[in-house]
Design an enzyme around this catalytic site. Structure first.
Site, PDB file in Angstrom:
ATOM      1  N   CYS A  80       1.017  -0.929   0.487  1.00  0.00           N
ATOM      2  CA  CYS A  80      -0.276   0.113   0.154  1.00  0.00           C
ATOM      3  C   CYS A  80       1.038   0.867  -0.064  1.00  0.00           C
ATOM      4  O   CYS A  80       1.416   1.487   1.028  1.00  0.00           O
ATOM      5  CB  CYS A  80      -0.511   0.075   1.324  1.00  0.00           C
ATOM      6  SG  CYS A  80      -1.558   1.137   1.373  1.00  0.00           S
ATOM      7  N   CYS A  83      -0.230   4.076   2.707  1.00  0.00           N
ATOM      8  CA  CYS A  83       0.518   3.744   4.017  1.00  0.00           C
ATOM      9  C   CYS A  83       2.044   3.646   4.095  1.00  0.00           C
ATOM     10  O   CYS A  83       1.994   4.549   5.749  1.00  0.00           O
ATOM     11  CB  CYS A  83      -0.004   2.433   4.145  1.00  0.00           C
ATOM     12  SG  CYS A  83      -0.947   1.555   3.710  1.00  0.00           S
TER      13      CYS A  83
END
Length: 325
Positions: A80, A83
């Site tokens: 991700c 993230c």
């Protein structure tokens, strides 16, 4: 993915029993007072404010810890990209906030069950757990100013509603930090405290309550005044109650919140600490909404009377977390 703010205003409105500034000052002074006295055996290092959590350790590291400090959960994954932008910011703020919250990182690929239980539909997603209650904070890579505002509100809710003032952290906070505890006068308040004791001895519980509040208005971390206030308020509540009727109502009306709260007050005054805690925890399990909130708040007030370091309080906090979650 655009950030999606989750309003916590409903939680604040239900819980606010004091002005936000008073609650914040009280919590900050409690931390400062603990630091001046050496911090106690519960001090943690800055590095331990960020932890990786899996399903096996979730109850211990998140649910149980959330009865001491708000736990912010960062749902992330290695693949991700957003993230990778958000997680370092949260980790830095966890250290900067100096124990006001604990950051738990959960890898969604390795912990699918936790992801499903929280209803996470996309990452990064950030939640908080406070006294066993899950609160959605935001989803997506938010700006730092927005994150700070959300964290400030979380800390405020935790302090006002649940009485959580955070962890004591080893080492000095950075000078000039916006979250550094201000210096406050330490007293003396001997005359006011003596007046409160005399009022208690005379059965003037209202006078004792006011005297203790007068001390706390200037010195929110005064431990003697905090304990005295909790005790005086308890005695004020049970004054004039008919013990036989209270016990009869509590026995015959297990679902009646007012009856169970009054019964718990009477239990505690009579020295039956575990009975008082158990009664309210059982009531939390069978109530919801405002009724559950009223029971929880009273239980936290009774924790103050007994003292946070008492083993019975520690055990009851854990039982409360299990009942809430």
């Amino acid at each position: 993915m655009q950030p999606r703010n989750m309003s916590m205003s409903g939680v604040v409105d239900l819980a606010a029993v004091k002005a936000a500034q008073e609650a914040k000052a009280k919590a900050e002074q409690a931390r400062a007072d603990a630091a001046r006295q050496g911090g106690g055996g519960g001090a943690v290092t800055p590095a331990s404010l960020v932890i990786d959590v899996d399903e096996a350790g979730f109850e211990r590291e998140v649910l149980q810890r959330s009865t001491e400090v708000p736990v912010v959960i960062d749902f992330w994954a290695e693949w991700c990209e957003p993230c990778k932008q958000l997680s370092p910011v949260l980790e830095r703020l966890a250290v900067e906030y100096n124990g006001r919250f604990l950051l738990a990182r959960i890898d969604v690929d390795a912990n699918q069950m936790l992801m499903q239980q929280f209803g996470v539909q996309g990452i990064p997603a950030v939640f908080a757990v406070v006294a066993g209650q899950a609160l959605p904070l935001f989803q997506g890579a938010a700006a730092e100013a927005q994150i700070r505002g959300t964290l400030d509100q979380l800390v405020q809710v935790a302090e006002e509603r649940f009485g959580l003032t955070g962890l004591t952290v080893d080492g000095d906070a950075e000078p000039g930090s916006a979250h550094e505890a201000p210096e406050m006068p330490a007293g003396p308040y001997d005359a006011l405290l003596e007046a409160a004791v005399q009022a208690l001895d005379a059965g003037d519980f209202g006078g004792a309550v006011q005297a203790y509040r007068n001390v706390l208005s200037d010195d929110p971390a005064n431990s003697e005044a905090k304990l005295g206030l909790a005790q005086a308020e308890l005695l004020q509540r049970v004054q004039g109650l008919d013990p036989q009727q209270v016990r009869k109502d509590a026995a015959e009306k297990p679902g009646d919140v007012a009856a169970q709260i009054a019964g718990a007050d009477l239990d505690l005054v009579g020295g039956h600490v575990e009975d008082a805690f158990g009664r309210l925890i059982d009531t939390v399990r069978v109530t919801a909404g405002d009724d559950r909130d009223a029971v929880r708040v009273r239980l936290l007030e009774l924790f103050e009377v007994v003292g946070g370091d008492d083993p019975r309080v520690i055990a009851a906090r854990r039982a409360l977390a299990r009942a809430l979650f």
